[in-house]
Design an enzyme around this catalytic site. Structure first.
Site, PDB file in Angstrom:
ATOM      1  CG  ASP A  33      26.003  15.270   4.050  1.00 11.06           C
ATOM      2  OD1 ASP A  33      27.000  15.860   4.501  1.00 11.06           O
ATOM      3  OD2 ASP A  33      26.080  14.277   3.290  1.00 11.06           O
ATOM      4  CD  GLU A  80      35.198  16.405   4.460  1.00  9.94           C
ATOM      5  OE1 GLU A  80      34.087  15.863   4.635  1.00  9.94           O
ATOM      6  OE2 GLU A  80      35.324  17.577   4.102  1.00  9.94           O
ATOM      7  CB  SER A 131      24.979  17.168   0.748  1.00  5.60           C
ATOM      8  OG  SER A 131      24.398  16.065   1.378  1.00  5.60           O
TER       9      SER A 131
HETATM   10  P1  ADP Z   1      25.382  14.076  -3.279  1.00  5.80           P
HETATM   11  O1  ADP Z   1      26.802  14.190  -2.846  1.00  5.80           O
HETATM   12  O2  ADP Z   1      25.019  15.128  -4.275  1.00  5.80           O
HETATM   13  O3  ADP Z   1      24.440  14.002  -2.115  1.00  5.80           O
HETATM   14  P2  ADP Z   1      24.417  11.420  -3.646  1.00  5.80           P
HETATM   15  O4  ADP Z   1      24.836  10.316  -4.516  1.00  5.80           O
HETATM   16  O5  ADP Z   1      24.392  11.209  -2.176  1.00  5.80           O
HETATM   17  O6  ADP Z   1      25.299  12.677  -4.042  1.00  5.80           O
HETATM   18  O7  ADP Z   1      22.940  11.856  -4.027  1.00  5.80           O
HETATM   19  C1  ADP Z   1      22.609  12.111  -5.377  1.00  5.80           C
HETATM   20  C2  ADP Z   1      21.249  11.512  -5.662  1.00  5.80           C
HETATM   21  O8  ADP Z   1      20.230  12.332  -5.079  1.00  5.80           O
HETATM   22  C3  ADP Z   1      20.937  11.460  -7.141  1.00  5.80           C
HETATM   23  O9  ADP Z   1      21.464  10.301  -7.744  1.00  5.80           O
HETATM   24  C4  ADP Z   1      19.416  11.456  -7.115  1.00  5.80           C
HETATM   25  O10 ADP Z   1      18.924  10.165  -6.830  1.00  5.80           O
HETATM   26  C5  ADP Z   1      19.103  12.357  -5.929  1.00  5.80           C
HETATM   27  N1  ADP Z   1      18.897  13.739  -6.396  1.00  5.80           N
HETATM   28  C6  ADP Z   1      19.709  14.790  -6.231  1.00  5.80           C
HETATM   29  N2  ADP Z   1      19.224  15.903  -6.833  1.00  5.80           N
HETATM   30  C7  ADP Z   1      18.050  15.543  -7.380  1.00  5.80           C
HETATM   31  C8  ADP Z   1      17.045  16.224  -8.147  1.00  5.80           C
HETATM   32  N3  ADP Z   1      17.152  17.515  -8.463  1.00  5.80           N
HETATM   33  N4  ADP Z   1      15.961  15.514  -8.540  1.00  5.80           N
HETATM   34  C9  ADP Z   1      15.838  14.215  -8.224  1.00  5.80           C
HETATM   35  N5  ADP Z   1      16.749  13.521  -7.525  1.00  5.80           N
HETATM   36  C10 ADP Z   1      17.842  14.162  -7.099  1.00  5.80           C
HETATM   37 MG    MG Z   2      24.552  12.518  -0.581  1.00  4.64          MG
END
Ligand code: ADP
Ligand code: MG
Length: 391
Positions: free
Chosen positions: A180, A40, A134
């Protein structure tokens, strides 16, 4: 715990596609989320990471269309994104979730691929957003596979992972490492992926039978993560410079100890985590290969301790969850995973004790953290792929 079904996501996406756009999609793609077992805050130091792609997917059903591109997410609260034209994209121009798709199209154009198509597409997902698995990389990889299939670019998943990272760095504006996207693109069923983030060499290592990966979500959303993340990166750069190496992955504990007197104590502790974490990652690989689950457990717990005390990216909820998980029946080892300041812990758990583990860990977490956690049992799966094609 929930039942996981890729085929029901595919059905959902196709049904919504024909309702919204009429007819059938040409291509349906799927890309998994990921959980990092160990390693990490090492990726931006050129170090080692050990993620597994998990059986939570983003599915995209899409078809080539005239401009502009129209994207719909079935995620509650997201819905249809503002339209954009694939041929006329400018850095950071698309806002909101569609940026993860538009950004991949933009990178492909920058790389000289001609005819990146406009699309109409529906996104269905069971990857929780912002929980440390992710979803953003899964979204990039699912759209990467869609553009690749429709444009007949014949990209490898490794290339797509690099383009996904570039999309997130330059188009979306998030300064992430390559882990990721590599995990989502290159996952192997039943294995965790040992990845050298400098050389991009990777080695799938089978997980022992009878062990499950459990993601123990604190349900505390990540706060401060952006500014703290940049600060940690800067401290790692300062440490590398002081130790006379380009990246901390080239340093070892001996070098760190001999420079201790001249280093800022905070920078020393940051480097201590990164250097020992890299070593743990290598040891974890050997321990997995040798079937030494006890050693795997020690390494996971040690990782949590240096993240908590030296790198200082944990928080109360993550500490309570790690302790609750480590004390629960069947737990081999648990630690916080992801950037920190909220999000989830990862635990390796003996399958036969799964029910007991979840009951005990969740009860203890509620009691001490004063809020409910969420527990996701995950299997390691293959990476991003086309699941259906009528091309
Ligand atoms: P994570 O740790 O889950 O990657 P992030 O903040 O990097 O968190 O990414 C999350 C973003 O990815 C959401 O705010 C959205 O913009 C996009 N996202 C994730 N899942 C979806 C989905 N099913 N449909 C549309 N956008 C999504
Ligand atoms: Mg992310």
């Amino acid at each position: 715990m929930d039942s996981v079904s890729l085929s029901s996501l595919v059905d959902q996406a196709k049904k919504a596609f024909s309702e919204r756009f009429g007819g059938e999609p040409e291509v349906v793609t799927a890309a998994p989320g990921r959980v990092n077992l160990i390693g990490e805050h090492t990726d931006y130091n050129g170090g080692y990471v050990f993620p597994a792609a998990i059986d939570r997917y983003i599915v995209v059903a899409g078809r080539r269309s005239d401009a502009p591109s129209r994207l719909v997410s079935l995620e509650p609260g997201l819905g249809e994104a503002p339209a954009f034209a694939a041929a006329d994209l400018h850095r950071r121009e698309v806002q909101g979730w569609a940026a993860y798709a538009a950004g991949v199209a933009w990178v492909l154009q920058q790389e000289g691929f001609e005819g990146v198509p406009d699309v109409e597409a529906v996104v269905a997902s069971n990857v929780p957003m912002g929980s440390g698995v992710s979803s953003s990389a899964a979204l990039e990889m699912a759209f990467g596979k869609l553009y690749d299939a429709l444009g007949r670019f014949q990209l490898s998943n490794k290339e797509l992972a690099l383009y996904g990272q570039r999309c997130e760095n330059r188009f979306v504006g998030v300064n992430c490492g390559v882990m990721d996207q590599m995990a989502s693109a290159m996952g192997v069923a039943g294995s965790a992926i040992f990845l050298d983030t400098l050389t991009l060499d990777l080695e799938p290592c089978p997980l022992p039978h009878g062990l499950d990966i459990v993601l123990c979500d604190t349900r505390k959303s990540r706060k401060l993560a952006g500014s703290e993340y940049n600060e940690r990166r800067a401290q790692c750069e300062a440490a590398a410079q002081a130790l006379g190496v380009g990246l901390l992955r080239e340093a070892n504990l001996e070098m760190l100890e001999s420079a201790k007197g001249t280093l800022d104590p905070l920078v020393y502790r940051r480097a201590y985590h990164v250097i020992t974490e890299n070593a743990r990652c290598l040891e974890f690989r050997s321990a997995l290969k040798a079937g030494d689950t006890e050693l795997c457990g020690w390494l996971l717990r040690d990782s949590h301790l240096t993240l908590r005390d030296d790198y200082e990216v944990s928080c109360r909820e993550l500490n309570v969850m790690a302790e609750a998980a480590n004390a629960a029946p069947g737990c081999i080892g648990a630690r916080m995973t992801g950037a920190g300041f909220g999000g989830a812990c990862v635990a390796l758990v003996q399958a036969e004790a799964l029910g007991d583990f979840v009951n005990k860990a969740s009860a203890e977490y509620v009691k001490r953290a004063g809020r409910e956690g969420a527990f996701l049992v995950c299997r390691a799966v293959d990476g991003a792929r086309v699941v259906e094609s009528n091309l």
